[in-house]
Design a protein around this motif. Structure first.
Motif, short mmCIF file in Angstrom:
data_model
loop_
_atom_site.label_atom_id
_atom_site.label_comp_id
_atom_site.label_asym_id
_atom_site.label_seq_id
_atom_site.Cartn_x
_atom_site.Cartn_y
_atom_site.Cartn_z
N GLU A 4 -5.95 -2.71 5.53
CA GLU A 4 -5.73 -1.84 4.36
C GLU A 4 -5.16 -2.65 3.20
OE1 GLU A 4 -3.51 0.45 1.61
OE2 GLU A 4 -2.54 -0.79 3.12
N VAL B 52 -5.39 9.93 2.98
CA VAL B 52 -4.93 8.57 3.26
C VAL B 52 -3.40 8.59 3.32
CG1 VAL B 52 -4.83 6.22 2.36
CG2 VAL B 52 -6.90 7.57 2.05
N PRO B 66 -7.79 9.63 -1.36
CA PRO B 66 -8.17 8.26 -1.70
C PRO B 66 -8.33 8.14 -3.21
CG PRO B 66 -9.92 9.38 -0.42
CD PRO B 66 -8.74 10.28 -0.45
N GLU B 87 -12.59 2.42 1.26
CA GLU B 87 -11.71 3.11 2.20
C GLU B 87 -12.45 3.82 3.32
OE1 GLU B 87 -8.48 5.25 0.66
OE2 GLU B 87 -8.03 3.75 -0.85
N TYR B 131 -10.52 3.28 7.71
CA TYR B 131 -9.36 2.44 7.98
C TYR B 131 -8.30 3.27 8.67
CZ TYR B 131 -11.73 -1.04 5.33
OH TYR B 131 -12.64 -1.95 4.92
#
Lengths: 271, 271
Positions: A4, B52, B66, B87, B131
DNA sequence: TGAATAGTGTCTGTGAGACAATATTAT
DNA sequence: ATAATATTGTCTCACAGACACTATTCA
């Protein structure tokens, strides 16, 4: 270093501190009265917008929407209201956020992102305090298959532009607008105008925003005229009256002296 | 010095060079399958969004959409696509500009204006390359008179917030959203989520955007389930089929093995 | 009286809501 | 056989489009 963080550095670091300029531009709609061609007939109505003539570069001597830079101490809507007040002396205007225009080269000076607002007013409520470089233009719009031809006229000067309209994706109602012809509109404001006209055309049928363009009292004929110029088509009287019935309230006032049957004045009725 | 110039100087000079930061945030919607409680029954579907987890200040350990800073060499939509790719590894997502959020103190670090985008995907088309700090949350939404209660659940963690909804003006359909309760949503992203849910709820009935959340082949029952979770209400089968009929195309494929009558698979039919 | 708008009545077709009925499958 | 969904049929009601008709005024 996790993935990340790696991505973060890879993607954002170089430009993290780049800051575009942000402006707020206002597309102000109203309705203007035209001439009465015959003592019996109603005054023709025009759909109109407010433009400002630029007296500095870039786009010197071209026309644009009222707008300006957003301060860090105000929201974009507050900026729109401040600018509107300073250019038209208008307060308490109906405003709604329209769209954020952000083409990279829309302003030749630097990167400028424009948050546009659509406003509706009754032009007659306005005292005549427009600054000399601001002017109302009547709109004539012709739409065919793929393009929209707009002519703006303030009695003095004519602006013309043509916008090509392409559906962005097959599943949606979003269009991409491209300016095909344009003589005197600065920046990408031709696109903003078309975008706002479409928004208004849509919203007029499922909201009450049109009443922001009306005076306190109006006849149903006048109201219908406004719908007709915005929608760009004639409506049938009985159908119109049925639809509008729940939104208006009859008053005891009457409009006379028109060379034909007098008409009852109505008021907007909040639900 | 004319009045226009005077106004210009008075209003813009002091802050002309102030530049806010601009971010692009993405509200990505999809549909998740739940468990099958009974071999005869259909799998329950959930409406879900991608969040996220923040691992830096501000709002460290809270969840957000995001998003990231917009570079001067890209549009806000390009930024949204770049960020999404980085992402979620997703390409070619349906995206549309949602709204520009610009409260002065929405980011404690500095003035940040966020141009938000709403995206729709079929979660199943996604390879499992999220991720580790990104996660899909199922949405439960309860709405009463004046407020909306949202619960987000990723199987691990529950986020709850309550938004108060107030009509901005009596003539319009625009709402002001205020966060009344909120434990773990960073920034003003709770508002963005509600705003996007309402947009989707509206647009699902007059556009074809829902098909961006579907696989290539689907049964009408599955499609109806998706409409139902987005609209938050049951639909009647015959009515739904009538409405959807012109948008879909029957294939010769059939879904079997469900403990009940098999269902024909349909495809999206572009008009 | 005639030209114009104001205002109402009513027929018809379309389409959504509601409910009923039939079809098909795995256990 | 049963429970579940799939799929279709049809009745009714609301409402928009279309057109016809009446009302009223001023020159």
């Amino acid at each position: 270093m996790n993935s990340e963080e790696k991505t973060f550095l890879k993607n954002y670091d170089a430009s993290k501190y780049e800051r575009p300029s942000v402006t707020s531009d206002i597309l102000l709609f109203s309705v203007s009265d035209g001439v009465q061609s015959n003592y019996r007939k109603l005054k023709k109505k025009y759909f109109s917008i407010l433009l400002v003539k630029r007296n500095t570069h870039p786009f010197k001597d071209m026309w644009c929407l009222p707008g300006g830079f957003v301060k860090n101490t105000e929201t974009t809507e507050e900026a729109a209201r401040r600018i509107l007040k300073s250019e038209t002396n208008l307060d308490n205007v109906y405003l709604e956020q329209l769209y954020t225009f952000d083409d990279i080269n829309r302003d030749p000076r630097t990167r400028v992102i424009s948050v546009s607002y659509m406003g509706l007013v009754d032009k007659n409520k306005l005292d005549d305090t427009l600054y000399e470089n601001a002017s109302w233009f009547n709109i004539t719009s012709l739409e065919d298959e793929k393009s929209i031809h707009i002519t703006l006229d303030n009695g003095n000067e004519q602006l013309k532009f043509v916008i090509k309209k392409t559906l962005k994706e097959k599943t949606t109602d979003r269009y991409k607008y491209d300016v095909v012809e344009n003589n005197k509109m600065a920046f990408d404001h031709a696109k903003v105008i078309v975008c706002g006209m479409e928004r208004l055309k849509n919203k007029i049928s499922y909201t009450d925003i049109v009443f922001n363009m009306m005076g306190e009292y109006f006849t149903l004929g006048e109201l219908q005229q406004v719908y007709e110029i915005i929608l760009g088509k004639k409506l049938l009287d009985p159908a119109f009256r049925r639809i509008i019935a729940s939104k208006v309230e009859k008053t005891d006032k009457i409009k006379i002296g028109e060379g034909h049957r007098p008409s009852v004045l109505f008021k907007y009725k909040k639900k």
